[in-house]
Design a protein around this motif. Structure first.
Motif, PDB file in Angstrom:
ATOM      1  N   ILE A 131      32.882  36.997  43.762  1.00 32.25           N
ATOM      2  CA  ILE A 131      33.949  37.340  44.690  1.00 32.25           C
ATOM      3  C   ILE A 131      34.189  36.153  45.628  1.00 32.25           C
ATOM      4  O   ILE A 131      33.256  35.655  46.266  1.00 32.25           O
ATOM      5  N   VAL A 132      35.433  35.684  45.687  1.00 34.20           N
ATOM      6  CA  VAL A 132      35.819  34.607  46.601  1.00 34.20           C
ATOM      7  C   VAL A 132      36.515  35.239  47.797  1.00 34.20           C
ATOM      8  O   VAL A 132      37.507  35.966  47.641  1.00 34.20           O
ATOM      9  N   SER A 133      36.002  34.972  49.012  1.00 36.50           N
ATOM     10  CA  SER A 133      36.511  35.605  50.233  1.00 36.50           C
ATOM     11  C   SER A 133      37.088  34.559  51.180  1.00 36.50           C
ATOM     12  O   SER A 133      36.436  33.549  51.473  1.00 36.50           O
ATOM     13  N   ILE A 134      38.315  34.803  51.646  1.00 39.80           N
ATOM     14  CA  ILE A 134      38.895  34.056  52.757  1.00 39.80           C
ATOM     15  C   ILE A 134      38.767  34.970  53.972  1.00 39.80           C
ATOM     16  O   ILE A 134      39.368  36.039  54.009  1.00 39.80           O
ATOM     17  N   GLU A 135      37.986  34.570  54.929  1.00 42.98           N
ATOM     18  CA  GLU A 135      37.552  35.443  56.023  1.00 42.98           C
ATOM     19  C   GLU A 135      38.718  36.181  56.682  1.00 42.98           C
ATOM     20  O   GLU A 135      39.680  35.571  57.162  1.00 42.98           O
ATOM     21  N   ASN A 136      38.615  37.525  56.667  1.00 42.60           N
ATOM     22  CA  ASN A 136      39.599  38.422  57.293  1.00 42.60           C
ATOM     23  C   ASN A 136      41.003  38.320  56.694  1.00 42.60           C
ATOM     24  O   ASN A 136      41.965  38.788  57.296  1.00 42.60           O
ATOM     25  N   ILE A 137      41.096  37.703  55.520  1.00 46.16           N
ATOM     26  CA  ILE A 137      42.401  37.560  54.871  1.00 46.16           C
ATOM     27  C   ILE A 137      42.403  38.128  53.465  1.00 46.16           C
ATOM     28  O   ILE A 137      43.287  38.917  53.092  1.00 46.16           O
ATOM     29  N   ASP A 138      41.393  37.773  52.648  1.00 47.52           N
ATOM     30  CA  ASP A 138      41.458  38.129  51.228  1.00 47.52           C
ATOM     31  C   ASP A 138      40.075  38.140  50.610  1.00 47.52           C
ATOM     32  O   ASP A 138      39.214  37.303  50.953  1.00 47.52           O
ATOM     33  N   ASP A 139      39.845  39.095  49.707  1.00 51.12           N
ATOM     34  CA  ASP A 139      38.663  39.132  48.845  1.00 51.12           C
ATOM     35  C   ASP A 139      39.175  39.269  47.421  1.00 51.12           C
ATOM     36  O   ASP A 139      39.910  40.215  47.105  1.00 51.12           O
ATOM     37  N   ASN A 140      38.748  38.357  46.553  1.00 54.03           N
ATOM     38  CA  ASN A 140      39.333  38.306  45.212  1.00 54.03           C
ATOM     39  C   ASN A 140      38.269  37.959  44.183  1.00 54.03           C
ATOM     40  O   ASN A 140      37.488  37.016  44.363  1.00 54.03           O
ATOM     41  N   MET A 141      38.233  38.731  43.094  1.00 54.77           N
ATOM     42  CA  MET A 141      37.344  38.429  41.987  1.00 54.77           C
ATOM     43  C   MET A 141      37.852  37.172  41.273  1.00 54.77           C
ATOM     44  O   MET A 141      38.996  37.107  40.848  1.00 54.77           O
ATOM     45  N   CYS A 142      37.003  36.139  41.156  1.00 56.12           N
ATOM     46  CA  CYS A 142      37.477  34.867  40.597  1.00 56.12           C
ATOM     47  C   CYS A 142      36.300  34.040  40.091  1.00 56.12           C
ATOM     48  O   CYS A 142      35.221  34.042  40.700  1.00 56.12           O
ATOM     49  N   CYS A 143      36.498  33.318  38.979  1.00 53.74           N
ATOM     50  CA  CYS A 143      35.450  32.459  38.416  1.00 53.74           C
ATOM     51  C   CYS A 143      35.724  30.987  38.677  1.00 53.74           C
ATOM     52  O   CYS A 143      35.012  30.120  38.180  1.00 53.74           O
ATOM     53  N   GLY A 144      36.782  30.667  39.458  1.00 53.20           N
ATOM     54  CA  GLY A 144      37.187  29.277  39.655  1.00 53.20           C
ATOM     55  C   GLY A 144      36.445  28.584  40.776  1.00 53.20           C
ATOM     56  O   GLY A 144      35.649  29.176  41.509  1.00 53.20           O
ATOM     57  N   THR A 145      36.717  27.287  40.908  1.00 56.90           N
ATOM     58  CA  THR A 145      36.120  26.485  41.984  1.00 56.90           C
ATOM     59  C   THR A 145      37.054  26.478  43.185  1.00 56.90           C
ATOM     60  O   THR A 145      38.277  26.436  43.037  1.00 56.90           O
ATOM     61  N   HIS A 146      36.478  26.496  44.417  1.00 57.26           N
ATOM     62  CA  HIS A 146      37.278  26.632  45.634  1.00 57.26           C
ATOM     63  C   HIS A 146      36.732  25.756  46.754  1.00 57.26           C
ATOM     64  O   HIS A 146      35.574  25.317  46.710  1.00 57.26           O
ATOM     65  N   VAL A 147      37.555  25.541  47.756  1.00 55.21           N
ATOM     66  CA  VAL A 147      37.120  24.838  48.966  1.00 55.21           C
ATOM     67  C   VAL A 147      36.233  25.775  49.781  1.00 55.21           C
ATOM     68  O   VAL A 147      36.207  26.984  49.556  1.00 55.21           O
ATOM     69  N   SER A 148      35.522  25.211  50.754  1.00 60.34           N
ATOM     70  CA  SER A 148      34.654  26.035  51.603  1.00 60.34           C
ATOM     71  C   SER A 148      35.319  26.401  52.921  1.00 60.34           C
ATOM     72  O   SER A 148      34.780  27.216  53.677  1.00 60.34           O
ATOM     73  N   ASN A 149      36.475  25.797  53.198  1.00 57.05           N
ATOM     74  CA  ASN A 149      37.213  26.108  54.422  1.00 57.05           C
ATOM     75  C   ASN A 149      38.682  25.797  54.182  1.00 57.05           C
ATOM     76  O   ASN A 149      39.018  24.806  53.517  1.00 57.05           O
ATOM     77  N   LEU A 150      39.576  26.632  54.729  1.00 59.59           N
ATOM     78  CA  LEU A 150      41.004  26.416  54.496  1.00 59.59           C
ATOM     79  C   LEU A 150      41.498  25.080  55.040  1.00 59.59           C
ATOM     80  O   LEU A 150      42.500  24.548  54.566  1.00 59.59           O
ATOM     81  N   SER A 151      40.801  24.506  56.023  1.00 62.27           N
ATOM     82  CA  SER A 151      41.219  23.211  56.565  1.00 62.27           C
ATOM     83  C   SER A 151      41.183  22.117  55.489  1.00 62.27           C
ATOM     84  O   SER A 151      41.893  21.115  55.596  1.00 62.27           O
ATOM     85  N   GLN A 152      40.354  22.311  54.464  1.00 57.31           N
ATOM     86  CA  GLN A 152      40.273  21.329  53.385  1.00 57.31           C
ATOM     87  C   GLN A 152      41.524  21.331  52.492  1.00 57.31           C
ATOM     88  O   GLN A 152      41.704  20.425  51.681  1.00 57.31           O
ATOM     89  N   LEU A 153      42.363  22.346  52.674  1.00 60.79           N
ATOM     90  CA  LEU A 153      43.622  22.366  51.923  1.00 60.79           C
ATOM     91  C   LEU A 153      44.620  21.365  52.496  1.00 60.79           C
ATOM     92  O   LEU A 153      45.576  20.986  51.813  1.00 60.79           O
TER      93      LEU A 153
END
Length: 536
Positions: A322-344
């Protein structure tokens, strides 16, 4: 040097492939063309590779598909579920090896990959003539420099061909999308990893040379590629979540392209104001430095039932991620992601396009892709400023003036060509020593040019053999004259020219792949005339 143990895994789901600009008809369509739109051309994407040329005919849920790949052309005919007929005929820029070319159908499109006759020779365009049809587009998401790309292309095509052989008659062929996921790249020791695909719970790596089983190896990851995928993927999660929260627009699929990405939303339309508001909101979240975390749960855990998901793959094993964006979204996902939205860094929404089945495609860029897009746009702007001799704010008007000038020149050229056809016919008719056979070739003529000559000379007593196009390549031909004579000789002329054609009422016309054999066709006609009585 310490050993680094990693597992290179492909990213998650990829959505529809045919999501680019819709084809709009140009102004001023000739009435004859309009009458033919019960059978219209399919939007077509293409891109070039060292060994292959790739084509994608964008017809969703196609039926009655017929694809004829020849050495110098490809012909597609099919229908969609609404019974709209599609027909494309493309004469290639150069020769291909039709015997080593393949095609496949998916629910979104019909894809062809043609083996070049001369490998490692770039195609500046797809078509023989330097004229771009309104329905033909470069697939910029797949177009890239060749350097370091040949082995990837070879693996992709070979893997696809291997999968085709495994397909039973009950199942459709695997899509090329399945072979082009945005997977990782890197090195195993000093051996390049050409491709990574998933087989059940394992990652299957394609490499240039065999590796010894059981060996400990050091893996080096292409971080720039990985980080780009992380930015686009996490950006998609954020856009999807905010679009749902703000407007109730659900994401039904998405595509991570090489230059831009697309989210498919289950709404028939999206206003410009909604796009602007969504872009402002997602960038506010980026500036808020919101954490992104990954947690694993066992299958069946109640937490899994509470997250956004489209379900697990049939061959899934192990924990649920489960990939979680704090207080915004929880999503089942097998992909690679950043650790903080600022990295976008930043998200740019480029706009919307009409999607399939009453849906909307939202086009976006994230992070470094935004910077690269600005750089490309600025470079293009500088080039246009130099070419057009004016400022960026005047570019559009300058191009419109040039287009109008070209249209006027083309119109004048067409009128001159028509006048030339009439004068050519009158010159032949005024010759008292004219024979029963009239032969003419012109490189810059067209079908109308040939038919004007045939109309002016008449076909009751004269046999006309007219050709237009490059003498060393493909072109057009017209055989006109007495009906019985043309019905007899037309197919034989087409065979000599290695072309195809059809005829009625004393005219047989078509395309010729070997214009260099015109002399042989002319000899056949002269021999026929020589054996006929004066009445013929």
């Amino acid at each position: 040097m310490a050993l680094l143990y990693m597992q290179l895994m492909p990213l998650g789901y990829r959505g529809p492939k045919c999501v680019k600009e819709g084809v709009t008809l140009p102004v001023g369509i000739h009435p004859l063309i309009v009458l033919c739109f019960s059978r219209q051309p399919a939007k077509t994407l293409w891109y070039d590779r060292p060994r292959y040329v790739f084509l994608e005919f964008c017809v969703e849920d196609s039926i009655d598909v017929k694809v004829d790949i020849q050495d110098y052309r490809v012909i597609l005919s099919c229908k969609n579920v609404d019974s709209v007929e599609f027909y494309n005929e493309i004469d290639f820029y150069a020769r291909v090896n039709s015997k080593d070319s393949q095609n496949k159908r998916s629910g979104r499109s019909i894809t062809c990959f043609m083996r070049k006759w001369k490998e490692k020779v770039a195609w500046p365009r797809l078509t023989k003539e330097n004229i771009k049809p309104a329905w033909l587009f470069v697939d910029f998401d797949n177009w890239r420099d060749w350097e370091g790309d040949e082995e990837v292309e070879k693996v992709m095509v070979e893997e696809y061909a291997e999968l085709l052989q495994k397909v039973t008659h009950k199942d459709p062929p695997p899509a090329m999308d399945d072979l082009d996921d945005p997977d990782d790249r890197g090195l195993i020791e000093d051996i390049p990893v050409l491709r990574v695909t998933r087989q059940g719970a394992e990652a299957l790596h394609f490499v240039q040379t065999p590796l010894e089983p059981g060996r400990e190896v050091r893996l080096s990851l292409d971080w720039d590629r990985r980080f780009d995928h992380m930015q686009q993927h996490s950006g998609q999660h954020l856009i999807t979540a905010i679009a749902d929260l703000m407007f109730g627009f659900k994401t039904t699929s998405w595509e991570l392209g090489r230059q831009r990405s697309v989210i498919e939303l289950n709404t028939p339309s999206m206003t410009r104001e909604q796009v602007v508001a969504l872009e402002e909101n997602v960038n506010e979240k980026i500036r808020a430095h919101v954490p992104v975390t990954v947690k694993e749960f066992s299958d069946g855990d109640p937490e899994v039932e509470m997250v956004r998901t489209r379900g697990l793959p049939d061959d899934h094993t192990g924990p649920v991620r489960i990939v979680s964006i704090e207080n915004i979204d929880d999503n089942m996902c097998c992909g690679t992601h950043v650790s903080n939205l600022s990295q976008l860094q930043v998200i740019k929404l480029l706009g919307t396009e009409k999607g399939k089945k009453n849906k909307t495609n939202l086009v976006f860029l994230v992070g470094n892709r935004v910077l690269k897009s600005v750089e490309r746009s600025h470079s293009t702007e500088k080039t246009l400023t130099s070419l057009l001799k004016n400022g960026p704010e005047e570019h559009v008007e300058a191009v419109k003036r040039l287009q109008n000038s070209v249209k006027m020149l083309q119109k004048n050229n067409l009128n001159l060509l028509r006048d030339l056809a009439v004068l050519t016919a009158q010159s032949f008719k005024s010759n008292p020593n004219r024979g029963q056979l009239f032969v003419l070739h012109r490189k810059d003529g067209d079908t109308e040019f040939m038919n004007i000559i045939a109309n002016e000379i008449g076909m009751d007593e004269t046999l006309l053999f007219l050709t237009v196009g490059d003498e060393k390549e493909a072109g057009l031909f017209l055989l006109a004259g007495p009906i019985e004579v043309v019905e007899n000789l037309g197919p034989r002329v087409a065979e000599i020219l290695e072309g195809k054609g059809a005829g009625k009422r004393g005219r047989f016309q078509g395309k010729a792949n070997r214009m260099s054999r015109r002399a042989e066709a002319q000899a056949l006609l002269q021999e026929f005339i020589g054996h006929q009585s004066p009445e013929v």
